[in-house]
Scaffold this motif. Structure first.
Motif, PDB file in Angstrom:
ATOM      1  N   GLN A   1       0.028   8.585   4.387  1.00  0.00           N
ATOM      2  CA  GLN A   1       0.625   7.733   5.418  1.00  0.00           C
ATOM      3  C   GLN A   1      -0.434   7.117   6.328  1.00  0.00           C
ATOM      4  O   GLN A   1      -0.340   5.957   6.721  1.00  0.00           O
ATOM      5  CB  GLN A   1       1.641   8.538   6.226  1.00  0.00           C
ATOM      6  CG  GLN A   1       2.852   8.932   5.384  1.00  0.00           C
ATOM      7  CD  GLN A   1       3.734   9.957   6.076  1.00  0.00           C
ATOM      8  OE1 GLN A   1       3.507  11.161   5.989  1.00  0.00           O
ATOM      9  NE2 GLN A   1       4.740   9.474   6.774  1.00  0.00           N
TER      10      GLN A   1
ATOM     11  N   TYR B   1       8.504   2.899   2.637  1.00  0.00           N
ATOM     12  CA  TYR B   1       7.961   1.565   2.892  1.00  0.00           C
ATOM     13  C   TYR B   1       8.762   0.424   2.254  1.00  0.00           C
ATOM     14  O   TYR B   1       8.300  -0.709   2.203  1.00  0.00           O
ATOM     15  CB  TYR B   1       6.495   1.505   2.422  1.00  0.00           C
ATOM     16  CG  TYR B   1       5.652   2.568   3.082  1.00  0.00           C
ATOM     17  CD1 TYR B   1       5.472   2.587   4.465  1.00  0.00           C
ATOM     18  CD2 TYR B   1       5.055   3.587   2.330  1.00  0.00           C
ATOM     19  CE1 TYR B   1       4.719   3.575   5.083  1.00  0.00           C
ATOM     20  CE2 TYR B   1       4.291   4.578   2.943  1.00  0.00           C
ATOM     21  CZ  TYR B   1       4.134   4.562   4.324  1.00  0.00           C
ATOM     22  OH  TYR B   1       3.386   5.536   4.924  1.00  0.00           O
TER      23      TYR B   1
ATOM     24  N   TRP C   1      -2.021   4.296   4.501  1.00  0.00           N
ATOM     25  CA  TRP C   1      -1.127   3.124   4.522  1.00  0.00           C
ATOM     26  C   TRP C   1      -1.235   2.394   5.864  1.00  0.00           C
ATOM     27  O   TRP C   1      -1.321   1.165   5.919  1.00  0.00           O
ATOM     28  CB  TRP C   1       0.315   3.581   4.268  1.00  0.00           C
ATOM     29  CG  TRP C   1       1.292   2.445   4.228  1.00  0.00           C
ATOM     30  CD1 TRP C   1       1.906   1.848   5.294  1.00  0.00           C
ATOM     31  CD2 TRP C   1       1.753   1.731   3.071  1.00  0.00           C
ATOM     32  NE1 TRP C   1       2.728   0.817   4.881  1.00  0.00           N
ATOM     33  CE2 TRP C   1       2.655   0.722   3.512  1.00  0.00           C
ATOM     34  CE3 TRP C   1       1.504   1.849   1.705  1.00  0.00           C
ATOM     35  CZ2 TRP C   1       3.293  -0.154   2.636  1.00  0.00           C
ATOM     36  CZ3 TRP C   1       2.148   0.968   0.838  1.00  0.00           C
ATOM     37  CH2 TRP C   1       3.019  -0.012   1.296  1.00  0.00           C
TER      38      TRP C   1
END
Length: 697
Positions: free
Chosen positions: A116, A154, A119
């Motif tokens: 995460q 996402y 990202w």
């Protein structure tokens, strides 16, 4: 290594959670492209990118390293980064130099905190990215689960490009979603194969998603799609490249690093779909004209580059890793450092293969290379020509908040330690050395306990100096809450001239904690001659450095000299100074002295689920929670005021409480009176220490 033009370059950073398989993927890339004849392994400490002694000893990456790979006439500058949060600065530097990212996810562990965070980094820099699921040769690795979880997190941007073929619980091949073909591994060869029945429904779903994305690239494509037309492979690939470059699609693929399966396909996909630097925008400022300079990795423009990382190694020397932002750099070019205003000949140009420098005659715009021994050059410096001095924005790295006090074990090593730490702080922007002269301590700031532990280990192994870390002293201060009225007569007789100084003084709180003391005099009738006022002031100056209560600096005291007496022969400046020092001690202790502690304003960012635990912990640390502000992505920012003494060890505790998802920052705001139990404990500890070793402070 050959010279590559801008359109033939791909700058790709490997991101992901610690232990997800980034370094072993880099190793597989190096092996397939012919850099190495056999693949190294992280547990054996013989991988290309983990070349540092600490990395080999600890079996994980500590710093970012570049491995340039030549593949099918293209150059892929691969940047392997550490996954552990203590070394996030390395990942942030690498992302600033990259044009695309591969986020590596362990197929067995699934999505982790590091996934995460990777990202979020890509979102911040608008980096096109692939998701690569590693460890597919392991029994319980699930590509499908990772796809599902990533889609839940996402949205529908996730587009599987390949689907795994499994037989008898073994990973034996893959289905290419774009070409709708099956492939199997036979030894080192890839052969065509039938698409298994169980893959067909999933393939159709994934294929439909891709075709929708392709159709959305233009109105003409949309019309053809609704008209039932099929697109050619070339059209699909061109449209997908557009989608990937603008981040509207994130391809998902998988493989096994140790078996080198799926890696060949990934290398092909990097070349086909990831942007070359010429597809990315970049601007700086021309400091001569103050105009915006659109570099845009254009090789035909004036030369300019930025130093995105510095390597200072006792064995290979200092290298500045650069990214060429415009023009073409050549051996022996004159380059002007826009930040230090120094012009110098750069000598040879290199590309670094991890820690192995290889000479190249030139570097084109968008390429990553290295310069040796640039004087005073630091990470973030812009290099250009004197005629067109272009300055670029600095690399943004996280601020370090974990702090320890350090002391040399051998006092003769002070200078050596200072020089070694200067080199290390040039190399690592998340390491800071702060000299806290007020509390007579030198502080080392890092991203976490492990970060500082590795710094100490490197100092010993690479620079042969030994330091010990200790809990930092808290910058307490002393002040008074009431008034006092005292007198002190300093008298010494030892034959000949004696010493005589007599002062009467009032002490009260000044309400100004920014200043140590305010001095004024109200002497009437010359009982203390004017020429002794500076001596009284000097006595106060000395007294406030170490307070009478616990030897901490004094603040917020108002001192008034209103009377006294003198001797025409025996009085001197020294005598009045000594009388003032004793009067201050007495007056201070009679005016209800208190200990002040530094208070910090703290902001903790955590996912919603952890707010209760974090707030409970802050209460235990004597923190006052002021409020919570919701953030995007289901997070909360908890704002609190907290004593700085309670922040020691907070980084580790917050990570364990939130599974590594919590982040915090703080800054000093003001001083407050310490509770009586803290005051008593601190005075007792300080008295014991002063008694044991008065030279400690």
């Amino acid at each position: 290594m050959k010279v590559y033009t801008t359109d033939k370059i791909r700058n790709v950073v490997l991101l992901g959670h610690g232990g997800s398989g980034k370094t072993s993927l880099a190793e597989a890339f190096a092996y397939l492209s012919g850099i190495t004849s056999r693949m190294g392994k992280v547990p054996d400490g013989n991988t290309l990118s983990d070349y540092g002694k600490e990395e080999q000893k600890r079996k994980f990456s500590i710093s970012a390293s570049v491995i340039p790979i030549e593949w099918e006439g293209y150059k892929i500058n691969l940047i392997d980064t550490p996954g552990y949060f203590d070394f996030v600065g390395e990942a942030e530097e690498a992302v600033s130099a990259a044009g695309a990212a591969i986020i590596v996810v362990n197929g067995k562990s699934g999505i982790e905190v590091g996934t995460q965070k990777a990202w979020e980094l890509c979102e911040k820099y608008k980096l096109p990215r692939f998701i690569y699921v590693s460890n597919m040769d392991v029994d319980n690795a699930s590509f499908r689960q990772v796809v599902e979880d990533m889609t839940n997190l996402y949205g529908k941007r996730m587009a599987p490009f390949n689907l795994p073929i499994r037989e008898d619980e073994k990973f034996v091949g893959y289905v290419n979603v774009v070409s709708e073909t099956g492939h199997r591994w036979q030894g080192k060869e890839v052969v065509d194969a039938e698409i298994p029945e169980y893959n067909k429904a999933n393939l159709e779903m994934c294929r439909d998603t891709l075709m929708e994305a392709v159709a959305e690239t233009s109105e003409e494509m949309m019309e053809r799609y609704f008209g039932g037309e099929t697109f050619s492979d070339a059209e699909i690939r061109a449209a997908l490249r557009t989608n990937i470059c603008d981040c509207s699609i994130v391809p998902m693929t998988m493989g096994s690093n140790v078996l080198c399966q799926g890696v060949y396909t990934l290398l092909d996909d990097i070349v086909k779909y990831m942007p070359s630097p010429e597809n990315r925008k970049l601007a700086g400022i021309n400091t001569k004209t103050n105009e915006i300079y659109n570099a845009d990795y254009d090789f035909s423009k004036a030369k300019s580059a930025v130093i995105w990382k510095t390597i200072v190694d006792p064995f290979i020397g200092k290298y500045s890793l650069i990214k060429v932002n415009s023009g073409v750099l050549k051996t022996d070019d004159l380059l002007y450092n826009v930040d230090t205003e120094v012009e110098e000949k750069i000598g040879k140009l290199y590309v670094l293969q991890a820690n192995k420098p290889m000479e190249v005659p030139e570097l084109h715009a968008g390429d990553i290379g290295a310069l040796a021994k640039l004087s005073d050059a630091k990470t973030g410096n812009s290099l250009a020509t004197k005629a067109a001095p272009i300055k670029y924005g600095k690399v943004e790295v996280s601020t370090p908040y974990t702090c320890m006090r350090y002391k040399p074990k051998n006092k003769g090593d002070v200078d050596k330690i200072s020089q070694a730490l200067q080199k290390m702080t040039n190399e690592d922007l998340t390491l800071k050395v702060v000299n806290d002269s007020e509390n007579r301590q030198t502080l080392l700031y890092g991203m976490g306990d492990q970060h500082l532990d590795i710094v100490v280990s490197r100092l010993l192994n690479e620079y042969k100096v030994d330091v010990e870390l200790d809990k930092p002293k808290v910058a307490y201060k002393e002040t008074i809450r009431k008034q006092s009225d005292v007198e002190y007569k300093y008298r010494k007789q030892s034959g000949g001239h004696g010493q005589y100084g007599h002062v009467k003084m009032r002490f009260s709180p000044s309400e100004n904690l920014e200043e140590a003391y305010e001095f004024s005099q109200e002497v009437v009738g010359g009982t203390v001659p004017k020429n002794y006022y500076p001596a009284v002031d000097k006595g106060l100056q000395e007294s406030v450095l170490k307070g009478p209560m616990a030897a901490y600096p004094v603040v917020g005291v108002k001192a008034v000299l209103y009377d006294g007496s003198y001797h025409p022969v025996d009085s001197s400046e020294q005598a009045f100074k000594m009388a003032t020092i004793q009067a201050f001690k007495k007056g201070f202790m009679e005016a209800h002295p208190v200990l002040l502690e530094p208070i910090a304003s703290l902001k903790v960012t955590v996912p919603d689920a952890y707010t209760g635990d974090v707030m409970g912990d802050l209460n235990k640390r004597r923190g006052r929670v002021l409020g919570m502000n919701p953030m995007a992505g289901g997070k909360q920012v908890i704002e609190a005021e907290i004593p700085q003494s309670s922040l020691h060890g907070y980084c580790t505790d917050l990570r364990s409480m939130t599974g590594g998802r919590g982040e915090y920052c703080y800054e000093f705001i003001h001083y407050e009176q310490a509770p009586s139990d803290v005051q008593e404990k601190e005075i007792a500890a300080r008295a014991a220490k002063v008694a044991e070793n008065s030279s400690e402070d």
